[in-house]
Design a protein around this motif. Structure first.
Motif, mmCIF file in Angstrom:
data_model
loop_
_atom_site.group_PDB
_atom_site.id
_atom_site.type_symbol
_atom_site.label_atom_id
_atom_site.label_comp_id
_atom_site.label_asym_id
_atom_site.label_seq_id
_atom_site.Cartn_x
_atom_site.Cartn_y
_atom_site.Cartn_z
ATOM 1 N N SER A 1 35.542 -18.555 9.481
ATOM 2 C CA SER A 1 36.421 -19.711 8.654
ATOM 3 C C SER A 1 36.339 -18.824 7.276
ATOM 4 O O SER A 1 35.525 -18.358 6.635
ATOM 5 C CB SER A 1 35.384 -20.529 8.507
ATOM 6 N N TYR A 2 37.734 -18.739 6.909
ATOM 7 C CA TYR A 2 38.077 -18.299 5.529
ATOM 8 C C TYR A 2 37.607 -19.263 4.391
ATOM 9 O O TYR A 2 37.949 -18.970 3.276
ATOM 10 C CB TYR A 2 39.504 -18.029 5.349
ATOM 11 N N HIS A 3 37.416 -20.465 4.661
ATOM 12 C CA HIS A 3 37.225 -21.637 3.690
ATOM 13 C C HIS A 3 36.093 -22.182 3.655
ATOM 14 O O HIS A 3 35.749 -23.119 2.652
ATOM 15 C CB HIS A 3 38.262 -22.677 4.518
ATOM 16 N N LYS B 1 44.989 -26.848 10.287
ATOM 17 C CA LYS B 1 43.875 -27.652 9.503
ATOM 18 C C LYS B 1 43.480 -28.869 10.298
ATOM 19 O O LYS B 1 44.236 -29.496 10.771
ATOM 20 C CB LYS B 1 44.675 -28.123 8.323
#
Length: 267
Positions: free
Chosen positions: A45-47, A76
Protein backbone atom coordinates in the motif's frame (compact mmCIF):
# COMPACT_ATOMS: atom_id res chain seq x y z
CA UNK A 1 -0.40 -23.81 -1.16
CA UNK A 2 2.17 -21.42 0.32
CA UNK A 3 5.13 -20.92 -2.01
CA UNK A 4 8.45 -19.10 -1.72
CA UNK A 5 9.87 -17.38 -4.78
CA UNK A 6 13.57 -17.30 -5.60
CA UNK A 7 13.60 -13.71 -4.27
CA UNK A 8 12.30 -14.81 -0.85
CA UNK A 9 8.71 -13.62 -1.37
CA UNK A 10 6.13 -15.90 0.24
CA UNK A 11 2.68 -16.07 -1.32
CA UNK A 12 -0.37 -18.32 -1.39
CA UNK A 13 -0.91 -19.88 -4.80
CA UNK A 14 -4.38 -21.44 -5.28
CA UNK A 15 -4.00 -24.75 -7.09
CA UNK A 16 -7.61 -24.66 -8.28
CA UNK A 17 -6.85 -21.55 -10.37
CA UNK A 18 -3.25 -22.10 -11.34
CA UNK A 19 -4.01 -25.56 -12.72
CA UNK A 20 -5.00 -23.62 -15.85
CA UNK A 21 -1.99 -22.71 -17.99
CA UNK A 22 -3.40 -19.33 -19.02
CA UNK A 23 -4.14 -18.06 -15.51
CA UNK A 24 -1.87 -16.63 -12.83
CA UNK A 25 -3.28 -16.01 -9.36
CA UNK A 26 -1.60 -15.21 -6.06
CA UNK A 27 -2.38 -13.88 -2.59
CA UNK A 28 0.53 -11.97 -1.08
CA UNK A 29 1.78 -12.43 2.48
CA UNK A 30 3.90 -9.93 4.40
CA UNK A 31 7.13 -11.90 3.81
CA UNK A 32 9.94 -11.07 1.40
CA UNK A 33 9.73 -7.31 0.91
CA UNK A 34 11.90 -4.27 1.61
CA UNK A 35 9.72 -2.23 4.00
CA UNK A 36 10.65 -1.65 7.66
CA UNK A 37 8.92 -1.25 11.01
CA UNK A 38 5.17 -1.82 11.12
CA UNK A 39 5.27 -2.27 7.32
CA UNK A 40 7.75 -5.13 7.50
CA UNK A 41 8.23 -6.34 4.97
CA UNK A 42 6.06 -6.89 1.85
CA UNK A 43 3.69 -3.95 2.27
CA UNK A 44 1.75 -3.26 -0.94
CA UNK A 45 0.00 0.00 0.00
CA UNK A 46 1.22 3.48 -0.96
CA UNK A 47 -1.31 5.11 1.37
CA UNK A 48 -0.34 3.95 4.85
CA UNK A 49 2.86 5.98 5.37
CA UNK A 50 5.45 3.60 3.94
CA UNK A 51 8.27 4.73 1.65
CA UNK A 52 6.98 4.76 -1.96
CA UNK A 53 10.23 3.32 -3.32
CA UNK A 54 9.90 0.34 -0.97
CA UNK A 55 6.31 -0.27 -2.03
CA UNK A 56 7.22 -0.13 -5.71
CA UNK A 57 10.04 -2.61 -5.13
CA UNK A 58 7.65 -4.84 -3.19
CA UNK A 59 5.26 -4.89 -6.15
CA UNK A 60 8.15 -5.81 -8.43
CA UNK A 61 9.14 -8.66 -6.11
CA UNK A 62 5.68 -10.23 -5.81
CA UNK A 63 5.15 -9.95 -9.58
CA UNK A 64 8.49 -11.63 -10.26
CA UNK A 65 7.81 -14.37 -7.71
CA UNK A 66 4.29 -15.15 -8.93
CA UNK A 67 4.90 -14.65 -12.66
CA UNK A 68 2.56 -11.67 -13.02
CA UNK A 69 2.70 -8.81 -15.52
CA UNK A 70 3.08 -5.24 -14.25
CA UNK A 71 -0.21 -4.05 -15.82
CA UNK A 72 -1.77 -3.88 -12.37
CA UNK A 73 -5.20 -2.32 -11.91
CA UNK A 74 -5.76 -0.87 -8.43
CA UNK A 75 -8.52 1.40 -7.18
CA UNK A 76 -10.05 3.01 -4.09
CA UNK A 77 -11.86 0.36 -2.07
CA UNK A 78 -14.80 1.70 -0.04
CA UNK A 79 -16.35 -1.43 1.55
CA UNK A 80 -19.24 -1.34 -0.89
CA UNK A 81 -20.60 -3.60 -3.62
CA UNK A 82 -19.72 -1.77 -6.85
CA UNK A 83 -17.91 -3.84 -9.49
CA UNK A 84 -16.01 -2.32 -12.45
CA UNK A 85 -15.56 -3.85 -15.89
CA UNK A 86 -11.92 -3.38 -16.94
CA UNK A 87 -11.21 -2.77 -20.64
CA UNK A 88 -8.19 -2.73 -22.95
CA UNK A 89 -7.55 0.91 -21.94
CA UNK A 90 -6.20 -0.36 -18.65
CA UNK A 91 -3.16 -1.96 -20.30
CA UNK A 92 -0.17 0.29 -19.94
CA UNK A 93 1.82 -0.23 -16.79
CA UNK A 94 1.49 0.15 -13.07
CA UNK A 95 -0.32 1.75 -11.47
CA UNK A 96 -3.09 2.37 -13.98
CA UNK A 97 -3.98 6.07 -13.53
CA UNK A 98 -7.43 5.55 -15.03
CA UNK A 99 -8.59 3.45 -12.07
CA UNK A 100 -6.77 4.77 -9.00
CA UNK A 101 -9.55 7.07 -7.81
CA UNK A 102 -12.44 4.84 -8.92
CA UNK A 103 -14.50 3.83 -5.88
CA UNK A 104 -15.37 0.15 -6.09
CA UNK A 105 -14.66 -3.20 -4.45
CA UNK A 106 -14.51 -5.52 -7.42
CA UNK A 107 -13.20 -5.93 -10.96
CA UNK A 108 -14.11 -8.16 -13.91
CA UNK A 109 -12.36 -8.54 -17.25
CA UNK A 110 -11.72 -10.87 -20.17
CA UNK A 111 -8.68 -8.89 -21.35
CA UNK A 112 -5.37 -10.83 -21.30
CA UNK A 113 -2.40 -9.12 -19.68
CA UNK A 114 -4.41 -7.09 -17.15
CA UNK A 115 -3.85 -7.94 -13.48
CA UNK A 116 -6.95 -7.49 -11.32
CA UNK A 117 -6.45 -6.87 -7.61
CA UNK A 118 -8.15 -6.91 -4.21
CA UNK A 119 -6.47 -5.31 -1.17
CA UNK A 120 -6.84 -7.05 2.19
CA UNK A 121 -5.68 -7.19 5.81
CA UNK A 122 -8.52 -9.19 7.45
CA UNK A 123 -11.23 -8.50 4.83
CA UNK A 124 -11.96 -11.37 2.45
CA UNK A 125 -10.31 -11.35 -1.00
CA UNK A 126 -12.04 -13.58 -3.56
CA UNK A 127 -10.69 -14.50 -7.00
CA UNK A 128 -12.80 -16.00 -9.81
CA UNK A 129 -12.10 -17.68 -13.13
CA UNK A 130 -14.49 -18.83 -15.85
CA UNK A 131 -12.49 -21.33 -17.96
CA UNK A 132 -15.23 -21.51 -20.61
CA UNK A 133 -15.58 -17.77 -21.30
CA UNK A 134 -12.00 -16.99 -20.20
CA UNK A 135 -13.06 -14.22 -17.85
CA UNK A 136 -11.83 -13.34 -14.36
CA UNK A 137 -12.89 -11.31 -11.32
CA UNK A 138 -11.34 -10.03 -8.11
CA UNK A 139 -13.45 -8.93 -5.15
CA UNK A 140 -12.79 -7.27 -1.78
CA UNK A 141 -15.47 -8.51 0.63
CA UNK A 142 -15.27 -6.64 3.91
CA UNK A 143 -18.08 -7.24 6.35
CA UNK A 144 -20.17 -4.50 4.75
CA UNK A 145 -19.49 -5.88 1.28
CA UNK A 146 -20.36 -9.35 2.49
CA UNK A 147 -23.76 -8.33 3.85
CA UNK A 148 -24.29 -6.41 0.57
CA UNK A 149 -23.74 -9.73 -1.29
CA UNK A 150 -20.75 -8.46 -3.30
CA UNK A 151 -19.46 -11.99 -4.00
CA UNK A 152 -22.85 -12.98 -5.41
CA UNK A 153 -22.97 -9.76 -7.44
CA UNK A 154 -19.57 -10.59 -8.93
CA UNK A 155 -21.06 -13.80 -10.30
CA UNK A 156 -24.01 -11.91 -11.77
CA UNK A 157 -21.65 -9.35 -13.34
CA UNK A 158 -19.60 -12.10 -15.01
CA UNK A 159 -22.83 -13.62 -16.30
CA UNK A 160 -24.16 -10.31 -17.63
CA UNK A 161 -20.88 -9.15 -19.19
CA UNK A 162 -19.42 -12.38 -20.55
CA UNK A 163 -22.18 -14.98 -20.55
CA UNK A 164 -20.68 -16.95 -17.66
CA UNK A 165 -22.52 -20.02 -16.42
CA UNK A 166 -22.02 -20.01 -12.63
CA UNK A 167 -21.55 -23.79 -12.68
CA UNK A 168 -18.35 -23.24 -14.69
CA UNK A 169 -16.85 -20.76 -12.24
CA UNK A 170 -13.85 -21.50 -10.03
CA UNK A 171 -13.62 -19.32 -6.90
CA UNK A 172 -11.00 -18.98 -4.15
CA UNK A 173 -11.73 -17.33 -0.80
CA UNK A 174 -8.31 -16.09 0.24
CA UNK A 175 -6.48 -15.39 3.50
CA UNK A 176 -8.60 -13.29 5.86
CA UNK A 177 -9.80 -13.19 9.44
CA UNK A 178 -11.31 -16.40 10.79
CA UNK A 179 -14.52 -16.75 12.76
CA UNK A 180 -12.70 -17.19 16.08
CA UNK A 181 -11.20 -13.70 15.86
CA UNK A 182 -13.92 -11.81 14.01
CA UNK A 183 -15.83 -10.58 17.05
CA UNK A 184 -18.60 -8.03 16.47
CA UNK A 185 -21.12 -6.11 18.54
CA UNK A 186 -24.76 -7.07 18.83
CA UNK A 187 -25.87 -4.46 16.28
CA UNK A 188 -23.49 -5.78 13.61
CA UNK A 189 -24.42 -9.37 14.44
CA UNK A 190 -28.08 -8.51 13.86
CA UNK A 191 -27.20 -6.98 10.47
CA UNK A 192 -25.58 -10.27 9.46
CA UNK A 193 -28.57 -12.25 10.69
CA UNK A 194 -30.95 -9.99 8.78
CA UNK A 195 -29.00 -9.76 5.50
CA UNK A 196 -27.79 -13.37 5.48
CA UNK A 197 -30.67 -15.05 7.28
CA UNK A 198 -30.33 -18.28 5.30
CA UNK A 199 -26.81 -18.91 6.62
CA UNK A 200 -25.77 -20.16 10.06
CA UNK A 201 -22.73 -17.90 10.42
CA UNK A 202 -23.21 -16.08 13.76
CA UNK A 203 -22.37 -17.60 17.14
CA UNK A 204 -22.91 -16.01 20.53
CA UNK A 205 -21.01 -17.21 23.59
CA UNK A 206 -20.85 -15.33 26.90
CA UNK A 207 -22.46 -12.30 25.27
CA UNK A 208 -19.84 -12.12 22.49
CA UNK A 209 -20.75 -12.50 18.84
CA UNK A 210 -18.47 -14.12 16.23
CA UNK A 211 -19.15 -14.14 12.49
CA UNK A 212 -17.91 -16.60 9.87
CA UNK A 213 -17.02 -14.45 6.84
CA UNK A 214 -15.62 -17.47 4.99
CA UNK A 215 -18.87 -19.40 5.41
CA UNK A 216 -20.95 -16.37 4.54
CA UNK A 217 -19.20 -15.82 1.21
CA UNK A 218 -19.16 -19.51 0.39
CA UNK A 219 -22.90 -19.59 0.99
CA UNK A 220 -23.45 -16.56 -1.23
CA UNK A 221 -21.43 -18.14 -4.02
CA UNK A 222 -23.41 -21.37 -3.83
CA UNK A 223 -26.63 -19.36 -3.78
CA UNK A 224 -25.41 -17.66 -6.97
CA UNK A 225 -25.06 -21.07 -8.64
CA UNK A 226 -21.45 -22.14 -8.04
CA UNK A 227 -20.79 -25.80 -7.36
CA UNK A 228 -19.42 -26.47 -3.89
CA UNK A 229 -16.54 -28.48 -5.38
CA UNK A 230 -15.45 -25.37 -7.31
CA UNK A 231 -15.09 -23.18 -4.19
CA UNK A 232 -11.80 -23.23 -2.26
CA UNK A 233 -11.29 -21.63 1.17
CA UNK A 234 -7.60 -21.04 1.87
CA UNK A 235 -8.01 -21.60 5.62
CA UNK A 236 -5.28 -19.03 6.32
CA UNK A 237 -6.22 -16.51 9.03
CA UNK A 238 -4.64 -13.06 8.82
CA UNK A 239 -5.14 -12.53 12.56
CA UNK A 240 -3.71 -15.88 13.72
CA UNK A 241 -0.72 -16.04 11.37
CA UNK A 242 1.18 -12.99 12.63
CA UNK A 243 4.45 -14.00 10.96
CA UNK A 244 2.71 -14.29 7.58
CA UNK A 245 0.07 -11.56 7.50
CA UNK A 246 -0.82 -8.02 8.45
CA UNK A 247 -4.08 -7.75 10.42
CA UNK A 248 -6.16 -4.64 10.98
CA UNK A 249 -7.97 -6.27 13.90
CA UNK A 250 -4.65 -7.16 15.53
CA UNK A 251 -2.63 -3.99 14.78
CA UNK A 252 -5.08 -1.25 13.78
CA UNK A 253 -3.75 1.34 11.34
CA UNK A 254 -0.10 0.60 12.22
CA UNK A 255 0.35 -2.04 9.53
CA UNK A 256 0.83 -2.75 5.86
CA UNK A 257 -1.58 -4.26 3.34
CA UNK A 258 -1.60 -7.31 1.08
CA UNK A 259 -3.00 -7.70 -2.42
CA UNK A 260 -4.64 -10.62 -4.20
CA UNK A 261 -3.83 -10.80 -7.92
CA UNK A 262 -5.35 -12.59 -10.89
CA UNK A 263 -4.41 -12.35 -14.59
CA UNK A 264 -5.30 -13.98 -17.88
CA UNK A 265 -1.94 -14.63 -19.50
CA UNK A 266 -1.40 -13.52 -23.07
CA UNK A 267 -0.75 -16.31 -25.58
Amino acid sequence: MLKTGCNGVVYYEPDSLNQFNNIKAAFATRVGGTSDGVFSSLNLSYHRGDNDECVTENFSRICDAAGLECNIVCNKQVHGDRIIKVSEKSIGGFPCPEMQQEEADGFVTDVPGVVLTAVYADCVPILFYDPVRNAIAAVHAGWRGTVAHISEKAVHTLTNEYGTNPKDLIAVIGPSICKCHFEVGEETAQIFKSCLKDFDIVDCQNGKYHVDLWGANKGLLMEAGLLEKNITISGLCTYCEEDLFFSHRRCGDARGSHIAFIEIKEN
